[in-house]
Motif scaffolding. Structure first.
Motif, PDB file in Angstrom:
ATOM      1  N   GLY A   1     -11.768  -4.947  -3.412  1.00  0.00           N
ATOM      2  CA  GLY A   1     -10.420  -4.440  -3.634  1.00  0.00           C
ATOM      3  C   GLY A   1      -9.957  -4.660  -5.064  1.00  0.00           C
ATOM      4  O   GLY A   1      -9.336  -3.778  -5.676  1.00  0.00           O
TER       5      GLY A   1
ATOM      6  N   GLY B   1      -9.094  -1.853  -7.731  1.00  0.00           N
ATOM      7  CA  GLY B   1      -7.804  -1.846  -8.406  1.00  0.00           C
ATOM      8  C   GLY B   1      -7.935  -1.629  -9.893  1.00  0.00           C
ATOM      9  O   GLY B   1      -7.108  -0.941 -10.513  1.00  0.00           O
TER      10      GLY B   1
ATOM     11  N   CYS C   1      -5.846   1.543  -9.929  1.00  0.00           N
ATOM     12  CA  CYS C   1      -4.452   1.082  -9.930  1.00  0.00           C
ATOM     13  C   CYS C   1      -3.964   0.669 -11.315  1.00  0.00           C
ATOM     14  O   CYS C   1      -3.106  -0.216 -11.443  1.00  0.00           O
TER      15      CYS C   1
ATOM     16  N   THR D   1       0.852  -1.207   0.000  1.00  0.00           N
ATOM     17  CA  THR D   1       0.000   0.000   0.000  1.00  0.00           C
ATOM     18  C   THR D   1       0.883   1.251   0.000  1.00  0.00           C
ATOM     19  O   THR D   1       0.818   2.070   0.919  1.00  0.00           O
TER      20      THR D   1
ATOM     21  N   ILE E   1      -7.883   1.621  -0.359  1.00  0.00           N
ATOM     22  CA  ILE E   1      -8.491   0.308  -0.562  1.00  0.00           C
ATOM     23  C   ILE E   1      -8.312  -0.550   0.690  1.00  0.00           C
ATOM     24  O   ILE E   1      -9.250  -1.241   1.131  1.00  0.00           O
TER      25      ILE E   1
ATOM     26  N   ASN F   1      -4.391  -7.145  -3.315  1.00  0.00           N
ATOM     27  CA  ASN F   1      -3.300  -7.178  -2.344  1.00  0.00           C
ATOM     28  C   ASN F   1      -3.483  -6.125  -1.268  1.00  0.00           C
ATOM     29  O   ASN F   1      -3.242  -6.372  -0.079  1.00  0.00           O
ATOM     30  N   ALA F   2      -3.895  -4.930  -1.690  1.00  0.00           N
ATOM     31  CA  ALA F   2      -4.153  -3.870  -0.711  1.00  0.00           C
ATOM     32  C   ALA F   2      -5.284  -4.278   0.229  1.00  0.00           C
ATOM     33  O   ALA F   2      -5.232  -4.022   1.438  1.00  0.00           O
TER      34      ALA F   2
ATOM     35  N   ARG G   1      -3.333  -5.703  -7.666  1.00  0.00           N
ATOM     36  CA  ARG G   1      -2.831  -4.644  -6.783  1.00  0.00           C
ATOM     37  C   ARG G   1      -3.911  -4.241  -5.781  1.00  0.00           C
ATOM     38  O   ARG G   1      -3.637  -4.048  -4.590  1.00  0.00           O
ATOM     39  N   GLY G   2      -5.131  -4.086  -6.283  1.00  0.00           N
ATOM     40  CA  GLY G   2      -6.222  -3.750  -5.385  1.00  0.00           C
ATOM     41  C   GLY G   2      -6.521  -4.870  -4.406  1.00  0.00           C
ATOM     42  O   GLY G   2      -6.775  -4.619  -3.215  1.00  0.00           O
TER      43      GLY G   2
ATOM     44  N   GLN H   1      -4.097   5.574  -3.172  1.00  0.00           N
ATOM     45  CA  GLN H   1      -5.156   4.741  -3.718  1.00  0.00           C
ATOM     46  C   GLN H   1      -5.218   3.382  -3.007  1.00  0.00           C
ATOM     47  O   GLN H   1      -6.278   2.945  -2.544  1.00  0.00           O
ATOM     48  N   ARG H   2      -4.048   2.732  -2.921  1.00  0.00           N
ATOM     49  CA  ARG H   2      -4.043   1.404  -2.311  1.00  0.00           C
ATOM     50  C   ARG H   2      -4.221   1.478  -0.796  1.00  0.00           C
ATOM     51  O   ARG H   2      -4.819   0.576  -0.193  1.00  0.00           O
TER      52      ARG H   2
END
Length: 409
Positions: free
Chosen positions: A182, A186, A190, A150, A158, A349-350, A346-347, A154-155
């Motif tokens: 998430g 993303g 993202c 993160t 999320i 993971n956040a 990515r989203g 943005q992340r």
């Protein structure tokens, strides 16, 4: 060559394969020391395989955690199985599962056969000290993963949204919704990130094998109950009860216990008091909580029970989650190489960071930090892990000793 090790945030090249023996040894150590439940296990895995051994990078580990959170079954065991698969092939995967599962399975089977329990202030203090281990380990995981997964507003947002979803909708479906939300966020927020190299996360599973595993999963789910009804064999009924529990549970860990209670207490195979005693003993064990199946299979009234019952129940409860993982991995690995899929990951993971942060509060923090002494012990463990880089097994010893000491004062 003696080139310096790459930073954690860089892709780790899969230059070296490990023998099944090496994989087994690594996971056996974790099976003996990984207290605190599935969330804490993810922290232990991160320390051992991302930071120490560098078998996988931080982003890839987050991707793998997100995938396993989506699937039914024991998420931490699925992550370990996948790490063993990637490092040592099929035998490496089996070695990882065996090493991580065997210690607690043997201990709980012995507990069932001996029909004894850990009671008194020493036992109470020991269990509470192990809960404090979970606080320190999960806090370290949240701290480390947040810095890597993160890194922007943005992340981070999320992750915050995912934490709020879990805190106010504490259920397996809330967890799935948080990760799915998430991933969707993303896709929107993202897309500007760099396209990462996904070659280091390939798994030795073909699409044909993946499809075969998916077909096997559904075939066992649908046909074994019919076989049990047709034959009346208790061994088949035992297998299908634990297979069904493992196939239907999202979130793993404690979520499986109500399902198991319905499967074994409902038909009268295990008494309610014996079931709760096994649940209490499982809290003091390292490794996956799903190994409570070994206790239940050993202690139940109708045969097969004892060691045979423990083995059947143990394999049956883990099998569906592993079949699903093997079925999804080859398709997921190809999908995630696409830019849009990477944005979604990515989203996701956040969101995993947010889920870990929520779990740090409840149930980890709320069940362990009851007074200033508990906070002092947990804070000491966190500092030892993050600053002094102390091994997790040392934290287990210190927290357990501290818990017993406070219980005896």
């Amino acid at each position: 060559m003696n080139s310096p090790m790459p930073p954690v945030h860089e892709p780790v090249e899969d230059r070296n394969r490990s023998s099944p023996g090496e994989v087994f040894s690594a996971f056996l150590k974790l099976g003996l020391t990984s207290f605190g439940g599935p969330i804490a296990h993810l922290g232990y895995f991160r320390t051992e395989f991302v930071l120490r051994r560098r078998w996988i990078d931080e982003g890839g580990y987050g991707d793998l955690v997100a995938l396993c959170q989506f699937l039914p079954g024991p998420a931490s065991s699925q992550v370990g199985f996948a790490l063993g698969l990637r490092r040592g092939g099929v035998f490496g995967a089996l070695a990882a599962w065996t090493g991580f599962t065997l210690p607690s399975a043997l201990a709980l089977t012995a507990f069932a056969l001996a029909a004894t329990a850990f009671t008194g202030p020493v036992g109470t203090g020991l269990i509470h000290g192990l809960k404090l281990v979970a606080v320190a380990v999960v806090a370290q995981a949240v701290f480390g993963m947040a810095r890597t997964l993160t890194p922007d507003r943005q992340r981070a947002s999320i992750a915050l949204a995912a934490a709020l979803i879990i805190l106010f909708a504490a259920s397996a479906w809330g967890q799935i919704a948080a990760i799915a939300g998430g991933a969707l966020a993303g896709l929107i927020l993202c897309r500007d990130g760099p396209v990462s190299d996904t070659r280091a996360l390939s798994f030795p599973v073909s699409r044909r094998t993946g499809l075969a595993c998916l077909i096997t999963f559904f075939a066992l789910f649908g046909l074994v109950p019919l076989l049990a009804a047709a034959t009346g064999w208790q061994g088949v009924s035992l297998f299908q009860a634990f297979y069904r529990a493992g196939a239907l549970v999202f979130g793993g860990g404690h979520v499986v216990l109500p399902l198991l209670q319905a499967e074994v207490v409902g038909p009268g195979w295990v008494g309610s008091d014996a079931f709760l005693a096994g649940y209490g003993a499982a809290q003091a064990m390292p490794g996956p909580l799903f190994t409570v199946a070994a206790y239940l299979g050993a202690i139940m009234g109708p045969a097969p029970n004892g060691i045979a019952g423990a083995g059947i129940a143990l394999v049956a409860i883990f099998l569906p989650g592993m079949l699903l993982l093997l079925g999804v991995l080859p398709f997921w690995d190809r999908l995630r190489s696409r830019p849009l899929a990477q944005a979604a990951m990515r989203g996701a993971n956040a969101a995993v960071v947010g889920i870990l942060a929520a779990a740090l509060y409840s149930p980890v923090w709320t069940s362990a930090i009851l007074n200033p002494h508990d906070f002092a012990l947990a804070l000491t463990g966190f500092v030892l892990l993050t600053v002094w880089k102390a091994p997790p097994w040392l934290i287990v010893i210190l927290m357990a000793a501290g818990g017993i000491g406070f219980a005896l004062r």
